[in-house]
Design an enzyme around this catalytic site. Structure first.
Site, PDB file in Angstrom:
ATOM      1  N   GLN A   1       3.592  -2.615  -4.371  1.00 40.33           N
ATOM      2  CA  GLN A   1       4.097  -2.929  -3.121  1.00 40.33           C
ATOM      3  C   GLN A   1       3.326  -3.874  -2.341  1.00 40.33           C
ATOM      4  O   GLN A   1       2.162  -3.616  -1.713  1.00 40.33           O
ATOM      5  CB  GLN A   1       4.370  -1.619  -2.269  1.00 40.33           C
ATOM      6  CG  GLN A   1       5.012  -1.768  -0.755  1.00 40.33           C
ATOM      7  CD  GLN A   1       5.364  -0.432  -0.077  1.00 40.33           C
ATOM      8  OE1 GLN A   1       4.987   0.605  -0.858  1.00 40.33           O
ATOM      9  NE2 GLN A   1       5.429  -0.582   1.180  1.00 40.33           N
ATOM     10  N   GLY A   2       3.912  -5.028  -1.994  1.00 39.05           N
ATOM     11  CA  GLY A   2       3.100  -5.999  -1.258  1.00 39.05           C
ATOM     12  C   GLY A   2       3.787  -5.830   0.262  1.00 39.05           C
ATOM     13  O   GLY A   2       4.415  -6.803   0.846  1.00 39.05           O
ATOM     14  N   TYR A   3       3.083  -5.104   1.156  1.00 42.17           N
ATOM     15  CA  TYR A   3       3.437  -4.986   2.539  1.00 42.17           C
ATOM     16  C   TYR A   3       2.374  -5.422   3.533  1.00 42.17           C
ATOM     17  O   TYR A   3       2.358  -6.419   4.285  1.00 42.17           O
ATOM     18  CB  TYR A   3       3.945  -3.503   2.699  1.00 42.17           C
ATOM     19  CG  TYR A   3       5.552  -3.264   2.630  1.00 42.17           C
ATOM     20  CD1 TYR A   3       6.261  -4.100   2.010  1.00 42.17           C
ATOM     21  CD2 TYR A   3       6.126  -2.260   3.243  1.00 42.17           C
ATOM     22  CE1 TYR A   3       7.682  -3.899   1.696  1.00 42.17           C
ATOM     23  CE2 TYR A   3       7.408  -2.063   3.112  1.00 42.17           C
ATOM     24  CZ  TYR A   3       8.353  -2.580   2.182  1.00 42.17           C
ATOM     25  OH  TYR A   3       9.437  -2.467   2.425  1.00 42.17           O
ATOM     26  N   SER A   4       1.578  -4.301   3.529  1.00 43.59           N
ATOM     27  CA  SER A   4       0.125  -4.847   4.553  1.00 43.59           C
ATOM     28  C   SER A   4      -0.551  -5.760   4.143  1.00 43.59           C
ATOM     29  O   SER A   4      -0.724  -6.465   3.030  1.00 43.59           O
ATOM     30  CB  SER A   4      -0.647  -3.328   4.152  1.00 43.59           C
ATOM     31  OG  SER A   4      -0.152  -2.131   4.656  1.00 43.59           O
TER      32      SER A   4
ATOM     33  N   SER B   1      -1.623  -0.744  -3.651  1.00 41.15           N
ATOM     34  CA  SER B   1      -1.873   0.218  -4.933  1.00 41.15           C
ATOM     35  C   SER B   1      -1.313  -0.307  -6.179  1.00 41.15           C
ATOM     36  O   SER B   1      -0.276  -0.568  -6.312  1.00 41.15           O
ATOM     37  CB  SER B   1      -1.052   1.740  -4.486  1.00 41.15           C
ATOM     38  OG  SER B   1      -1.531   2.095  -3.375  1.00 41.15           O
TER      39      SER B   1
ATOM     40  N   GLU C   1      10.629   6.571   1.445  1.00 40.27           N
ATOM     41  CA  GLU C   1       9.408   7.010   0.914  1.00 40.27           C
ATOM     42  C   GLU C   1       8.902   8.460   1.150  1.00 40.27           C
ATOM     43  O   GLU C   1       7.972   8.823   0.514  1.00 40.27           O
ATOM     44  CB  GLU C   1       8.175   6.140   1.729  1.00 40.27           C
ATOM     45  CG  GLU C   1       6.896   6.032   1.043  1.00 40.27           C
ATOM     46  CD  GLU C   1       6.145   4.883   1.493  1.00 40.27           C
ATOM     47  OE1 GLU C   1       4.829   4.781   1.042  1.00 40.27           O
ATOM     48  OE2 GLU C   1       6.412   4.102   2.425  1.00 40.27           O
TER      49      GLU C   1
ATOM     50  N   SER D   1       0.132   4.605  10.830  1.00 40.33           N
ATOM     51  CA  SER D   1      -1.180   5.077  11.566  1.00 40.33           C
ATOM     52  C   SER D   1      -0.466   6.212  12.499  1.00 40.33           C
ATOM     53  O   SER D   1       0.749   6.259  12.706  1.00 40.33           O
ATOM     54  CB  SER D   1      -1.865   4.431  12.562  1.00 40.33           C
ATOM     55  OG  SER D   1      -1.235   3.693  13.524  1.00 40.33           O
TER      56      SER D   1
ATOM     57  N   GLU E   1      -0.783   6.560  15.754  1.00 41.16           N
ATOM     58  CA  GLU E   1      -0.322   5.844  16.909  1.00 41.16           C
ATOM     59  C   GLU E   1       1.037   5.246  16.430  1.00 41.16           C
ATOM     60  O   GLU E   1       1.956   5.496  17.453  1.00 41.16           O
ATOM     61  CB  GLU E   1      -1.410   4.829  17.228  1.00 41.16           C
ATOM     62  CG  GLU E   1      -2.390   5.530  17.766  1.00 41.16           C
ATOM     63  CD  GLU E   1      -3.615   5.613  16.396  1.00 41.16           C
ATOM     64  OE1 GLU E   1      -4.396   6.423  17.036  1.00 41.16           O
ATOM     65  OE2 GLU E   1      -3.400   5.346  15.611  1.00 41.16           O
TER      66      GLU E   1
END
Length: 375
Positions: A114-117, A149, A231, A355, A357
């Site tokens: 998964q290429g998100y962050s 990951s 997810e 997070s 928050e």
């Protein structure tokens, strides 16, 4: 409220248990994924579209996940394709994309990441900088993803990238499918963590080919949010089976060491046990409720801090021995036991996957209707 499973579910449980007992998993990996696929255990929740293997009700999916965890079967290398990509393609993909990718995932033959962050765009995913430009029938992707990951093992990556120049935040993004075997165009660098493991990676794209767009160009944010909604579902219950096993180890250690006689530690352990039961009931209550926008965020807030407290308790029960390794120390060696790894890894539980928050902001804005923060 009735949280019991029905007779058909228990029959399914018996079948799953027999299969798991008859198929020792070893170390897992690609061979294990193919074994699962060959016997029909991948894609249980995909429905009757003919892309997966056997079909199963939502409660039967929970049963399979519980039995898998209780059997101590290995961590799945194919779960990103099965649990994240597949539901996304079923909801947003075209028939060509479903025909191309879903059967390969169901057979355990292709692995995904998964290429998100990105650096500077983790929980605030809309701040991403990875861009993609049109190139013939596809796109060329350039940018930097992080905390990816299993990227070092994956065949494909689904990437959220900006495809419309000059757009900001949630606008102008697309959900792209990128083959990982592109020497010179994609570089994967493992990230060594303080646990000594390196399942996360940095991924650098330099004009990498992306031949597929899911959900249409410019609709990436909608597709990405749809993926994040699935997810956390059955996977939350699976996770809790692992938590239960970890709590059991800490409880046994507390009894064996005599730490359980400390009233403060004993009270904390009882609270952990009770809160885990509440988390399970909450997960079962909200399972399949697509209309509850805050349920995934509530679940994440509950388990993230709970798991951190369990790690802290494990070290408190161990006392001074928690700071030492299980074997003889030598220069360059970094040996940790399971509870020490759990303590260290759980430091990130309230950060990764959104997070605390961010989760509170989602609940405030989407559930309670509070005004959004000014940009």
């Amino acid at each position: 409220m009735d949280f019991a499973f029905g007779a058909e579910d228990e029959d399914f449980r018996a079948e799953a248990r027999r299969w798991l007992e008859a198929h020792p998993a070893g170390e897992g990996g690609r061979a294990w994924e193919r074994k699962l696929g060959a016997d029909g255990w991948i894609g249980l929740g995909w429905g009757s579209g003919g892309y997966g293997n056997r079909t199963a009700t939502l409660t039967q999916q929970v049963v399979w996940a519980e039995e898998y965890a209780r059997a101590g079967a290995p961590g799945r290398t194919g779960h990103i394709g099965e649990k994240l990509l597949a539901p996304t393609l079923l909801a947003y993909g075209d028939e060509e994309q479903k025909d191309r990718f879903l059967p390969a995932v169901a057979r355990g033959e292709e692995l995904w990441c998964q290429g998100y962050s990105e650096p500077g765009a983790g929980s605030d995913l809309a701040a991403l900088r990875t861009r993609a430009e049109r190139d013939g029938r596809g796109h060329r992707v350039s940018g930097h993803k992080i905390w990816t990951s299993l990227a070092h093992e994956a065949d494909w990556c689904f990437v959220l990238a900006r495809t419309e120049a000059g757009t900001r935040r949630h606008h102008g993004l697309s959900f792209l499918l990128v083959p990982m075997d592109q020497p010179g165009r994609i570089e994967v660098r493992p990230i060594r963590q303080m646990t000594g493991t390196s399942e996360f990676n940095e991924v650098f794209f330099d004009g990498a080919k992306a031949p597929h767009v899911v959900g249409g160009e410019g609709n990436g944010w909608r597709v990405a949010m749809g993926l994040l909604a699935v997810e956390r579902g059955v996977s939350t219950l699976v996770q809790q089976i692992g938590f239960e096993a970890e709590l059991g180890r800490v409880l046994r250690l507390a009894v064996e060491s005599g730490a359980v006689t400390d009233p403060v530690l004993r009270d904390a352990l009882v609270r952990q046990w009770a809160e885990l039961r509440v988390m399970r009931w909450n997960a079962l209550r909200t399972l399949g409720d697509a209309g509850d926008a805050g349920a995934p965020s509530v679940a994440k807030l509950l388990w993230g801090r709970w798991h951190q407290r369990l790690g802290e308790l494990a070290m408190a029960v161990r006392g001074a021995a928690g700071a030492t390794g299980p074997g003889e120390w030598s220069p360059g060696a970094y040996a940790l036991d399971d509870l020490q790894r759990m303590f260290l890894f759980s430091r990130a539980d309230t950060i990764y996957g959104g997070s605390d928050e961010i989760q509170r902001t989602i609940i405030a804005e989407r559930v309670l209707g509070l005004p959004k923060e000014p940009m």
